[in-house]
Design a protein around this motif. Structure first.
Motif, PDB file in Angstrom:
ATOM      1  N   GLU A  25       0.832  -1.212   0.000  1.00 20.94           N
ATOM      2  CA  GLU A  25       0.000   0.000   0.000  1.00 20.94           C
ATOM      3  C   GLU A  25       0.861   1.254   0.000  1.00 20.94           C
ATOM      4  O   GLU A  25       1.866   1.336   0.703  1.00 20.94           O
ATOM      5  N   TYR A  26       0.432   2.216  -0.809  1.00 19.89           N
ATOM      6  CA  TYR A  26       1.114   3.498  -0.923  1.00 19.89           C
ATOM      7  C   TYR A  26       0.112   4.618  -0.665  1.00 19.89           C
ATOM      8  O   TYR A  26      -1.024   4.546  -1.113  1.00 19.89           O
ATOM      9  N   SER A  27       0.564   5.646   0.030  1.00 20.79           N
ATOM     10  CA  SER A  27      -0.251   6.846   0.253  1.00 20.79           C
ATOM     11  C   SER A  27       0.489   8.013  -0.374  1.00 20.79           C
ATOM     12  O   SER A  27       1.621   8.322   0.014  1.00 20.79           O
ATOM     13  N   TRP A  28      -0.150   8.621  -1.351  1.00 22.28           N
ATOM     14  CA  TRP A  28       0.468   9.701  -2.102  1.00 22.28           C
ATOM     15  C   TRP A  28      -0.333  10.983  -1.943  1.00 22.28           C
ATOM     16  O   TRP A  28      -1.561  10.963  -1.944  1.00 22.28           O
ATOM     17  N   THR A  29       0.376  12.073  -1.835  1.00 23.33           N
ATOM     18  CA  THR A  29      -0.241  13.393  -1.862  1.00 23.33           C
ATOM     19  C   THR A  29       0.294  14.125  -3.085  1.00 23.33           C
ATOM     20  O   THR A  29       1.509  14.292  -3.232  1.00 23.33           O
ATOM     21  N   LEU A  30      -0.607  14.512  -3.951  1.00 25.12           N
ATOM     22  CA  LEU A  30      -0.241  15.234  -5.171  1.00 25.12           C
ATOM     23  C   LEU A  30      -0.543  16.709  -4.965  1.00 25.12           C
ATOM     24  O   LEU A  30      -1.647  17.071  -4.566  1.00 25.12           O
ATOM     25  N   LYS A  31       0.475  17.547  -5.214  1.00 27.56           N
ATOM     26  CA  LYS A  31       0.222  18.981  -5.105  1.00 27.56           C
ATOM     27  C   LYS A  31       1.112  19.732  -6.068  1.00 27.56           C
ATOM     28  O   LYS A  31       2.199  19.284  -6.424  1.00 27.56           O
ATOM     29  N   PRO A  32       0.635  20.893  -6.497  1.00 28.36           N
ATOM     30  CA  PRO A  32       1.453  21.711  -7.391  1.00 28.36           C
ATOM     31  C   PRO A  32       2.604  22.354  -6.630  1.00 28.36           C
ATOM     32  O   PRO A  32       2.485  22.662  -5.446  1.00 28.36           O
ATOM     33  N   ARG A  33       3.713  22.515  -7.335  1.00 30.00           N
ATOM     34  CA  ARG A  33       4.874  23.193  -6.757  1.00 30.00           C
ATOM     35  C   ARG A  33       5.627  23.882  -7.894  1.00 30.00           C
ATOM     36  O   ARG A  33       5.849  23.292  -8.941  1.00 30.00           O
ATOM     37  N   ARG A  34       6.014  25.106  -7.656  1.00 25.45           N
ATOM     38  CA  ARG A  34       6.742  25.856  -8.674  1.00 25.45           C
ATOM     39  C   ARG A  34       8.228  25.560  -8.545  1.00 25.45           C
ATOM     40  O   ARG A  34       8.807  25.672  -7.475  1.00 25.45           O
ATOM     41  N   ALA A  35       8.843  25.123  -9.660  1.00 31.10           N
ATOM     42  CA  ALA A  35      10.288  24.917  -9.678  1.00 31.10           C
ATOM     43  C   ALA A  35      10.957  26.273  -9.512  1.00 31.10           C
ATOM     44  O   ALA A  35      10.503  27.272 -10.060  1.00 31.10           O
ATOM     45  N   SER A  36      12.018  26.312  -8.733  1.00 28.12           N
ATOM     46  CA  SER A  36      12.707  27.584  -8.501  1.00 28.12           C
ATOM     47  C   SER A  36      14.210  27.363  -8.525  1.00 28.12           C
ATOM     48  O   SER A  36      14.689  26.227  -8.516  1.00 28.12           O
ATOM     49  N   ALA A  37      14.947  28.454  -8.522  1.00 31.82           N
ATOM     50  CA  ALA A  37      16.407  28.381  -8.526  1.00 31.82           C
ATOM     51  C   ALA A  37      16.941  27.716  -7.261  1.00 31.82           C
ATOM     52  O   ALA A  37      18.055  27.207  -7.245  1.00 31.82           O
ATOM     53  N   LEU A  48      13.173  27.342 -14.617  1.00 28.99           N
ATOM     54  CA  LEU A  48      12.975  27.407 -13.176  1.00 28.99           C
ATOM     55  C   LEU A  48      11.735  28.182 -12.781  1.00 28.99           C
ATOM     56  O   LEU A  48      11.556  28.515 -11.617  1.00 28.99           O
ATOM     57  N   ASP A  49      10.892  28.458 -13.720  1.00 25.65           N
ATOM     58  CA  ASP A  49       9.623  29.092 -13.410  1.00 25.65           C
ATOM     59  C   ASP A  49       8.506  28.202 -13.950  1.00 25.65           C
ATOM     60  O   ASP A  49       7.648  28.620 -14.705  1.00 25.65           O
TER      61      ASP A  49
END
Length: 175
Positions: A25-37, A48-49
């Motif tokens: 069993e796996y528990s995953w949380t998916l969320k947006p994240r902005r790549a940055s420097a 990086l944006d």
């Protein structure tokens, strides 16, 4: 004829593996994240944006590891406020369990923004595969990762394990 042979093989594999089968069993949380420097490893093309969709804040996403005959359960919490998601397990046959694998509105309903969904299936296919998002551009935005399915009863696999001390997953992605 081909389908019945494949089905008979799947039944044989499952019946042989049933005694040793386990639930993974796996528990995953998916969320947006902005790549940055501050974390350039998130964007191999140096953009990086870039807004990415990450599982458990990882890129690539987590490895699914299981043995042939195991039941895999993936609980995914979609914390994106805007993206609907669906998940595909590329290269795995979903005999008798096709309704939560693939393109949204074709083989499954997408999970809406801020919703959860559970994927559950029996593993039939030994080898290295991958999972990925299957709605819009999710795969290209980082929503993907490897799958490693072992067969402990396979003599070739047993022999290979004696020939190395460690293993590594190399996961390539194109943007």
């Amino acid at each position: 004829m081909k389908f019945s042979s494949l089905f008979a093989s799947a039944i044989l594999i499952l019946s042989n593996a049933a005694a040793a089968a386990k639930t993974v069993e796996y528990s995953w949380t998916l969320k947006p994240r902005r790549a940055s420097a501050k974390d350039p490893s998130l964007s191999v093309d140096c953009n990086l944006d870039r807004l990415m969709l990450l599982v458990n804040d990882q890129f690539p996403g987590p490895v699914i590891k299981a043995d042939v005959g195991d039941k895999v359960i993936v609980n995914i919490i979609n914390q994106s406020p805007t993206a609907s998601i669906s998940l595909h397990f590329h290269g795995l046959h979903m005999l008798g369990q096709p309704y939560k694998d693939g393109t949204a509105t074709v083989t499954q309903c997408a999970s809406g923004p801020l919703q959860s969904q559970t994927y559950e299936f029996i593993v039939l296919d030994q080898g290295t595969h991958y999972w990925h998002g299957h709605t819009s551009m999710e795969r290209g935005d980082g929503f993907q990762g490897p799958i490693i399915i072992s067969n402990p009863d396979n003599d070739d696999e047993k022999q290979l394990r004696t020939q190395y001390d460690d293993e590594a997953v190399i996961f390539l992605q194109d943007w």
